[in-house]
Motif scaffolding. Structure first.
Motif, PDB file in Angstrom:
ATOM      1  N   TYR A 101     -25.429  34.421  23.764  1.00  0.00           N
ATOM      2  CA  TYR A 101     -27.002  33.964  24.453  1.00  0.00           C
ATOM      3  C   TYR A 101     -27.726  34.889  23.862  1.00  0.00           C
ATOM      4  CZ  TYR A 101     -23.927  32.682  29.213  1.00  0.00           C
ATOM      5  OH  TYR A 101     -23.568  31.763  29.923  1.00  0.00           O
ATOM      6  N   GLU A 102     -27.894  36.513  23.634  1.00  0.00           N
ATOM      7  CA  GLU A 102     -28.557  36.506  22.636  1.00  0.00           C
ATOM      8  C   GLU A 102     -28.933  36.173  21.076  1.00  0.00           C
ATOM      9  OE1 GLU A 102     -31.218  39.809  21.584  1.00  0.00           O
ATOM     10  OE2 GLU A 102     -29.801  39.884  23.528  1.00  0.00           O
ATOM     11  N   LYS A 106     -16.520  39.652  27.469  1.00  0.00           N
ATOM     12  CA  LYS A 106     -18.376  39.836  27.801  1.00  0.00           C
ATOM     13  C   LYS A 106     -19.479  39.863  26.818  1.00  0.00           C
ATOM     14  CE  LYS A 106     -20.574  42.906  30.389  1.00  0.00           C
ATOM     15  NZ  LYS A 106     -21.587  44.056  29.955  1.00  0.00           N
ATOM     16  N   GLN A 107     -18.745  40.959  25.739  1.00  0.00           N
ATOM     17  CA  GLN A 107     -19.762  41.279  25.033  1.00  0.00           C
ATOM     18  C   GLN A 107     -19.687  39.962  23.466  1.00  0.00           C
ATOM     19  OE1 GLN A 107     -16.979  44.885  22.625  1.00  0.00           O
ATOM     20  NE2 GLN A 107     -19.075  45.518  23.001  1.00  0.00           N
ATOM     21  N   VAL A 108     -18.205  39.022  23.712  1.00  0.00           N
ATOM     22  CA  VAL A 108     -18.698  37.849  22.624  1.00  0.00           C
ATOM     23  C   VAL A 108     -19.721  37.407  23.773  1.00  0.00           C
ATOM     24  CG1 VAL A 108     -17.358  36.139  22.353  1.00  0.00           C
ATOM     25  CG2 VAL A 108     -16.741  37.999  21.463  1.00  0.00           C
ATOM     26  N   CYS A 109     -19.225  37.025  24.503  1.00  0.00           N
ATOM     27  CA  CYS A 109     -20.637  35.642  25.486  1.00  0.00           C
ATOM     28  C   CYS A 109     -21.970  36.516  25.763  1.00  0.00           C
ATOM     29  CB  CYS A 109     -20.164  35.913  26.417  1.00  0.00           C
ATOM     30  SG  CYS A 109     -19.148  35.090  27.256  1.00  0.00           S
ATOM     31  N   GLU A 110     -23.012  37.354  25.456  1.00  0.00           N
ATOM     32  CA  GLU A 110     -23.676  37.958  25.677  1.00  0.00           C
ATOM     33  C   GLU A 110     -23.850  38.511  24.204  1.00  0.00           C
ATOM     34  OE1 GLU A 110     -22.613  42.741  27.460  1.00  0.00           O
ATOM     35  OE2 GLU A 110     -23.335  41.469  28.954  1.00  0.00           O
ATOM     36  N   GLU A 111     -23.345  38.190  23.137  1.00  0.00           N
ATOM     37  CA  GLU A 111     -23.850  38.174  21.862  1.00  0.00           C
ATOM     38  C   GLU A 111     -24.254  36.528  21.270  1.00  0.00           C
ATOM     39  OE1 GLU A 111     -24.758  38.474  17.723  1.00  0.00           O
ATOM     40  OE2 GLU A 111     -24.082  39.870  19.243  1.00  0.00           O
ATOM     41  N   ARG A 126     -25.906  26.725  23.128  1.00  0.00           N
ATOM     42  CA  ARG A 126     -27.507  26.429  22.481  1.00  0.00           C
ATOM     43  C   ARG A 126     -28.161  25.389  22.984  1.00  0.00           C
ATOM     44  NH1 ARG A 126     -25.361  23.984  16.344  1.00  0.00           N
ATOM     45  NH2 ARG A 126     -27.951  24.027  15.460  1.00  0.00           N
ATOM     46  N   ILE A 127     -27.335  24.115  23.733  1.00  0.00           N
ATOM     47  CA  ILE A 127     -28.197  23.189  24.173  1.00  0.00           C
ATOM     48  C   ILE A 127     -28.558  23.624  25.864  1.00  0.00           C
ATOM     49  CG2 ILE A 127     -27.537  20.732  25.732  1.00  0.00           C
ATOM     50  CD1 ILE A 127     -27.321  20.565  22.220  1.00  0.00           C
ATOM     51  N   MET A 128     -28.219  24.694  26.236  1.00  0.00           N
ATOM     52  CA  MET A 128     -29.020  25.473  27.753  1.00  0.00           C
ATOM     53  C   MET A 128     -29.875  25.683  27.139  1.00  0.00           C
ATOM     54  SD  MET A 128     -27.859  23.949  30.563  1.00  0.00           S
ATOM     55  CE  MET A 128     -28.314  25.492  31.381  1.00  0.00           C
ATOM     56  N   SER A 129     -29.956  26.332  26.109  1.00  0.00           N
ATOM     57  CA  SER A 129     -31.205  27.548  25.936  1.00  0.00           C
ATOM     58  C   SER A 129     -32.335  26.095  24.958  1.00  0.00           C
ATOM     59  CB  SER A 129     -30.329  28.550  24.829  1.00  0.00           C
ATOM     60  OG  SER A 129     -29.534  29.126  24.643  1.00  0.00           O
ATOM     61  N   LEU A 130     -31.388  25.159  24.644  1.00  0.00           N
ATOM     62  CA  LEU A 130     -33.057  24.148  24.324  1.00  0.00           C
ATOM     63  C   LEU A 130     -33.741  23.644  24.975  1.00  0.00           C
ATOM     64  CD1 LEU A 130     -32.024  21.831  21.232  1.00  0.00           C
ATOM     65  CD2 LEU A 130     -33.272  20.827  22.912  1.00  0.00           C
TER      66      LEU A 130
END
Length: 270
Positions: free
Chosen positions: A169-170, A162-167, A211-215
């Motif tokens: 996303y951040e 969970k922490q890794v995913c959130e990092e 990265r692609i979704m954020s973009l």
């Protein structure tokens, strides 16, 4: 008759945000059959589909028949297209990626996973209520109660993932496996093994997906940016590398995707 399209989505309350990323709803009435293009976002969905019969196409030349009211798609490579009839009544619960494997643990091969085989009558009862003629808000409450009953307690490994995913996303996916290994003080091999065991993605692929979704979300909210400018904004200094990553996740080139933006993707527009 013109197409009637209704799209609604809502984020979960803070008490459920460790399990759910989004609740969303799509209702279409049309004079022609519908095709919905999907882009991989790294999260599995509880898919509630009232009409039951559809076809999912993937990898350009492959297809599967969907004969389920309740299903999820597992490891289908893009481009991913759902071909429905003239009417589409669809409700989705997008789970947090660190719970992909927990909620959908009965998968074996890639394809369509029948959720009645995992959740039996429980999901049938939830689906019947969601398909009822009630407001979206009430559908979400039903879905929230369902997830609350089945979500897990977090152990050490799950909390780490969970922490890794959130990092990731951040940082909008602009991070390396090495940087994550250093930050969380765990060697890369063990980190990737633990991550994949929960998320069903390698760490590297999930990073690219975010990265692609954020973009893509940034681009639809900043249409004055050219694709080259957007690529630079997200750390792509090589156009070929950007095109490769984008096509790997969406199945099509960036220009093709943004010139034919799936209507459902507009729920990400601010």
């Amino acid at each position: 008759m013109k197409n009637e399209i209704k799209i609604e989505s809502v984020l979960p309350s803070e008490t459920l945000s460790d399990a759910v990323r989004e609740f969303f709803y799509l209702h279409i009435n049309s004079t022609v059959n519908q095709t919905i293009v999907a882009i991989d976002d790294g999260c599995y969905d509880f898919m509630f589909y009232k009409e039951k019969h559809a076809i999912v196409e993937f990898e350009h030349t492959h297809s599967l028949q969907i004969n389920n009211h309740f299903f999820t798609a597992h490891q289908l490579n893009p481009p991913l297209k759902y071909r429905f009839g003239k009417s589409v009544y669809y409700f989705g619960i997008k789970v947090q990626p660190w719970l992909n494997n927990f909620f959908f643990s009965s998968h074996y091969d890639k394809g369509i996973l029948d959720l009645e085989k995992i959740y039996n009558n429980q999901i049938t009862e939830i689906g019947s209520a969601i398909f009822g003629d009630i407001p979206f808000k009430e559908k979400v409450e039903i879905a929230k109660n369902f997830i609350t009953q089945i979500k897990p307690d977090f152990n050490e490994d799950l909390y780490l993932v969970k922490q890794v995913c959130e990092e990731i996303y951040e940082r909008n996916g602009m991070v390396t496996v090495h940087e994550l290994s250093e930050k969380f003080k765990i060697n890369r091999q063990l980190l990737n093994k633990t991550f994949k065991g929960h998320v069903n993605y390698t760490l590297k692929k999930f990073i690219i997906t975010v990265r692609i979704m954020s973009l893509a979300k940034f681009r639809i909210n900043n249409s004055d940016f050219s694709l080259t400018e957007v690529a630079l904004e997200f750390g792509y200094f090589d156009q070929a590398h950007f095109n490769y990553d984008f096509k790997r996740i969406s199945g099509v080139s960036p220009s093709e995707f943004f010139n034919n933006l799936p209507p459902f993707f507009y729920r990400h527009k601010n």
